[in-house]
Design an enzyme around this catalytic site. Structure first.
Site, PDB file in Angstrom:
ATOM      1  N   SER A   1       0.818  -1.208   0.000  1.00 24.32           N
ATOM      2  CA  SER A   1       0.000   0.000   0.000  1.00 24.32           C
ATOM      3  C   SER A   1       0.855   1.261   0.000  1.00 24.32           C
ATOM      4  O   SER A   1       0.522   2.237  -0.664  1.00 24.32           O
ATOM      5  CB  SER A   1      -0.986  -0.017   1.175  1.00 24.32           C
ATOM      6  OG  SER A   1      -0.313   0.139   2.391  1.00 24.32           O
TER       7      SER A   1
ATOM      8  N   CYS B   1       3.765   7.946  11.100  1.00 20.67           N
ATOM      9  CA  CYS B   1       2.703   8.854  10.652  1.00 20.67           C
ATOM     10  C   CYS B   1       2.180   9.763  11.752  1.00 20.67           C
ATOM     11  O   CYS B   1       1.963  10.948  11.533  1.00 20.67           O
ATOM     12  CB  CYS B   1       1.560   8.070  10.027  1.00 20.67           C
ATOM     13  SG  CYS B   1       0.933   6.732  11.054  1.00 20.67           S
TER      14      CYS B   1
ATOM     15  N   HIS C   1      -5.010  11.597  10.556  1.00 20.64           N
ATOM     16  CA  HIS C   1      -4.850  11.366  11.987  1.00 20.64           C
ATOM     17  C   HIS C   1      -5.186  12.649  12.747  1.00 20.64           C
ATOM     18  O   HIS C   1      -4.631  13.718  12.469  1.00 20.64           O
ATOM     19  CB  HIS C   1      -3.395  10.999  12.303  1.00 20.64           C
ATOM     20  CG  HIS C   1      -3.002   9.628  11.860  1.00 20.64           C
ATOM     21  ND1 HIS C   1      -3.886   8.710  11.335  1.00 20.64           N
ATOM     22  CD2 HIS C   1      -1.792   8.996  11.894  1.00 20.64           C
ATOM     23  CE1 HIS C   1      -3.238   7.578  11.063  1.00 20.64           C
ATOM     24  NE2 HIS C   1      -1.971   7.735  11.378  1.00 20.64           N
TER      25      HIS C   1
END
Lengths: 363, 363, 363, 363
Positions: free
Chosen positions: A13, A154, A254
């Site tokens: 991904s 992330c 996020h």
């Protein structure tokens, strides 16, 4: 001049997102795609289970997938690694030893001495450790050495983005708490986060995430050693960090509810904090990098923003949104930070790092 | 003896849950249902847009809805109020002045001197202020006065549940942060939280919620005045509280990531904290109340629990689940608390409060 | 030459999308924004509660909102109406009578004789009824009359897109069933579809939707009257249509499971059906319209496609995706059709219709 | 007398639900739990990753898990199989050959001649094929033979429930279409349906599901052979069935939009259809089985029902809800059917079948 780019882990991904971002990039051209031996030898379109919202770019479709061996990538000016941590260690090592430049999303070398851990809108000046190494090699008449740059985790990327300009303006932050509400896209898609975990539910745990967020922020917000050859992460005494990480039913973006305290008091005012954040221009923007955000940090004044669905795509996902900046009864300030986890928090960061390397003549 | 129960705001979402909980309750029988003049005069089944996962109880279907006037409720031993804050003020006042006992979910009187703000598994001993008032009236030969008990805000209920036994065991908590991930059911259903806000999204703001959570926890965890006639909420100096409240895509169950620091050091160990929580038995359970949880606080050891979908129904929603208890780099401890917002955080709390009132001969 | 565009209902969800699509459009410039008297007189940025994933365009921010009176729009070459059906009737009538050209998303005039009901990738040839009227007026030396073009209902647009080329190739379809799984964005956002209806749930009913889908498809797939001055919707005998409409937890993109039977037998093969769909080029594409899809219908071969999250943005939402084309045991064929409900099913269709009007010199 | 029950595949998601349903069942006691060799020898609580919303029942916690060998189950009166299809074939065969009675959720033997495929609220009379076999063995003085009963596929169960009483009342149905919106719980949880597939999305394909639904409904709604020793599924000429199956963002509860045509005309009225459905009482209810629904089919009159979140738990998930019953322009009628996929569509059906077997003295 357009640089030749390789992608490791091209069918995963993160690899797919590297390919999307590079397919029509003015600075790079897709040159080699590396994947597992199972995929090697196939056309990329036949090797990949494409799961992006954009179609598989035409110029990637027919590239014959290679194995992840340095020999196959030897002409690449830069190699983006989307490899799983299970495989990244020896492969990336081989690539660097072969003189290649690797920008990696894997966690394996983030804590390695001498390896920059970079959020491209935050601490691109940490690349000086590599620049110095390149200069030394050049001065010694040696061939240009390979090196690796690590992309941060992330949730770390979003967290440190607003903290950096605040530290620059108001001095050290000595205590920091972050409760994250993290999107599922970062966990990949086969299987990634199970649907039964995410529908009408929250998972209040992401393996290893809290440790990453707590440690990486100390390296990224830290300094260089005096001689400029390595990194000096902040100690626990310099900055205490406490994270609580949750997985929520969001595709991308996020959200982090953070609180922090400055070491020096009196602390600045809310207005001063907003001003510093709004006026922050990251180095990538100053360098004119293609993907650099026009506005690095968006300070939102509506009381119910940022929201992941509405705000994650600011500046194509390279801008970070901050809202609800207010005083905190326990530390000094609290605020909500939103960042796009697959752009500034993963593949996108890798591409912007590469643009900076190019702008600095490091590739 | 079975007590006669009235419900104010009977057609709203909180009212509907009161009716579900009371319909087959051994201690109470549905006697009067009050709603707006628009509904009054109709059979309840025709007045309500029933939106619960259980069918409308048969014994409620044909009750003729009354207006919210004390006269219509005069035979009730207890009146549960699910009224909106916009209407609750004068109506509840009229009821109390008419000598009725009101258990209210509305926020209007929570900060009123002399009014207990009760989380029934936490601070039922605060009811002594009313017991004393009743005793005085009796001693003076006066008729039994009406009174109101306020149910706490939903996110407050979960927060204070584990803190109470810890304070009892280890002394005051002087700093507390809570980031909440709150379910949408508490916002009602017409319209409640819009679908566009909740799908693939988070709303990092709930109007008034942070203030409620910060203030109410200080009253609930506070003490009585010396003479026992009123409440002495903790001051900011005694306990600093900072909340960040978020709405997430969960139907029922509020998840709260909390951190806190004890005033006294050295702080207890994680094992001691777990032991105190596991062994806590609330007064309602000791009194043998029908709805009281067998286990007040469930200490979960799996690293990815509690989860709202899996854990919200512990002890029919009257038990609170706590997981991930661990040390915190900034304060002393952090943990994840899960509570059922419409049970222990709203209508269910009201019913358990009424059971306690009955057990204490206060109704 | 750039045409002056007005938007009615500019603060609503359809109006906001018109503004996004028009803000940087090469053919149109935002000229007048009309909204309720409550908004009129304010700058657009202050009147609107902007809820799009793209930022409010700069060139719209400071436009002073007008009331929805024809006088204020008299210089507009075209007016896009995002008005609610409750208001659209008399306002749109006034505009047409004042000689304005209105492209409306409201349902009010869709069944009106002489009013084209247009899915721009399907039946743009129906515009000839208006072209003829304009030619007559011109021939008679009259000033150019106003007229209205109706955008179809969102679920109708996706349904008819693949049927049109099939009818052209293989003759009439005499029976058609469609079960829809519709996104929530079409219902607006304040409140739109409540979160409690959409989380862990399906609503198997959308008011008026099945009737619209059944009736509108007969007008769109029907013919003109012999003299070319009006529309001749198909009768129930010519085409039986049965719809079952559901609201599901998807933000954008209507999925429709359809079955249909050709009047003539033997029916074509699956391969022939795929070929006709793949090769279909809508008139807007032939005319070179700015927003026209490069590929009108995407025939997907993967067995689990189309999926709304992955496929709704094909050709910026102007392309329709069709998958799982296979024989049907009851009728002749079944397939899954996906279309973007706010693009080809609403505001986007309006903009493409306007582009066609411009290309045909009708504005 | 309480019967001894075994469970095969006890650690899987179907097995876990068998255990929940059996743990406090008046007719059965958990006796043997079988799982993979990896789990065998452990206490059940240590072998299972429990993922149910109810706590792991105490009486199951300490059972030592066995391997799936008939020898270990030889004392069981009945064995419930929640085995994956990959393993069920030889194991279930061994069990039957060893004289055991198996009720299986696996698909392996559903199409086998002589094996009843049972939806317990629909075709329990099909058990006569086994009763006859048992009677023959008894008459011949042989020991009681083992046998297997198959539970139907989950989406089939809901579909046939309303059709059976309609066929009994109004004669054969000769054409039937069903578009399903299926919950994710049926796919298990590790990984089951990925979260990326289900958030803001629909998957218009479930492997093998359409074939199962089309074929199984013909066996269940079919008859016995003339001699009563086997099943005579309906032919395609007798009943054409066409299914389109979709996975949607719902935890539990399959919604099916169905249309059908009776062979005999004139068809009954909508009122007659509703009456027959409302009055239907399944055999299990007549037999007084513990889990049998009080109301087999709930006919809902509100236009927006049934909804999975609100209606799936009717009669503890053993009742089926039917709404929106209306005439269909293509076939005769259309309606929306909702059934609980893990209760009447899987483990729950197995338990009710066993209750019927007990009531009929077949175990």
């Amino acid at each position: 001049m357009v640089k030749k780019a390789g992608v490791l882990g091209a069918t995963g991904s993160v690899g797919q997102r590297f390919i999307l971002l590079l397919a029509e990039h003015p600075d790079f051209e897709l040159h080699v795609l590396g994947a597992s031996p199972r995929s090697a030898g196939k056309q990329y379109k036949d090797a990949v289970q494409w799961k992006q919202t954009d179609l598989l770019p035409e110029n990637a479709q027919k590239i014959i997938v290679s194995e992840c061996k340095a020999e196959a990538f030897k002409d690449c000016d830069i190699v983006f690694s989307g490899l799983d941590a299970d495989y990244a260690g020896p492969i990336e090592k081989e690539f660097v030893e072969a003189g290649l430049v690797v920008v990696s999303n894997a966690k394996n070398y983030r804590r390695e001495p001498g390896v920059p851990l970079i959020v491209p809108i935050v601490n691109s000046e940490h690349l000086s450790v590599i620049e110095r190494k390149l200069a030394v090699a050049k001065a010694e008449g040696k061939s240009k050495p390979g090196y690796i740059i690590c992309i941060s985790n992330c949730s770390t990327a979003g967290l440190v983005a607003p903290l950096k300009p605040l530290i620059d303006a108001f001095g050290p932050i000595d205590a920091l708490t972050a409760t994250t509400l993290q999107a599922i896209s970062g966990a990949g898609f086969s299987p990634g986060v199970p649907g039964m975990d995410v529908l009408d539910n929250i998972i209040p745990y992401i393996g290893g995430e809290e440790e990453k967020l707590e440690w990486e922020s100390k390296k990224i917000l830290g300094n260089l050693t005096k001689d400029g050859t390595d990194f000096a992460p902040l100690s626990n005494d310099e900055m205490k960090v406490s994270a609580q990480c949750n997985r929520v039913a969001v595709i991308d973006g996020h959200t982090e509810c953070i609180s922090f305290r400055f070491a020096k008091h009196p602390a600045p005012s809310v207005a001063q904090v907003k001003k510093v954040l709004s006026e922050y221009v990251c180095e990538a923007t100053k360098l004119g990098c293609h993907s650099a955000p026009k506005q690095t940090i968006h300070v939102l004044e509506q009381q119910d923003r940022p929201q992941p669905r509405l705000d994650r795509n600011r500046d194509n996902g390279y801008g970070v949104s901050v809202g609800r900046i207010r005083e905190d009864a326990v530390l000094d300030f609290k605020m909500v930070v939103l960042s796009h986890n697959t752009i500034i928090g993963a593949a996108g960061a890798g591409v912007l790092i590469a643009e900076i390397l190019k702008a600095k003549d490091m590739i």
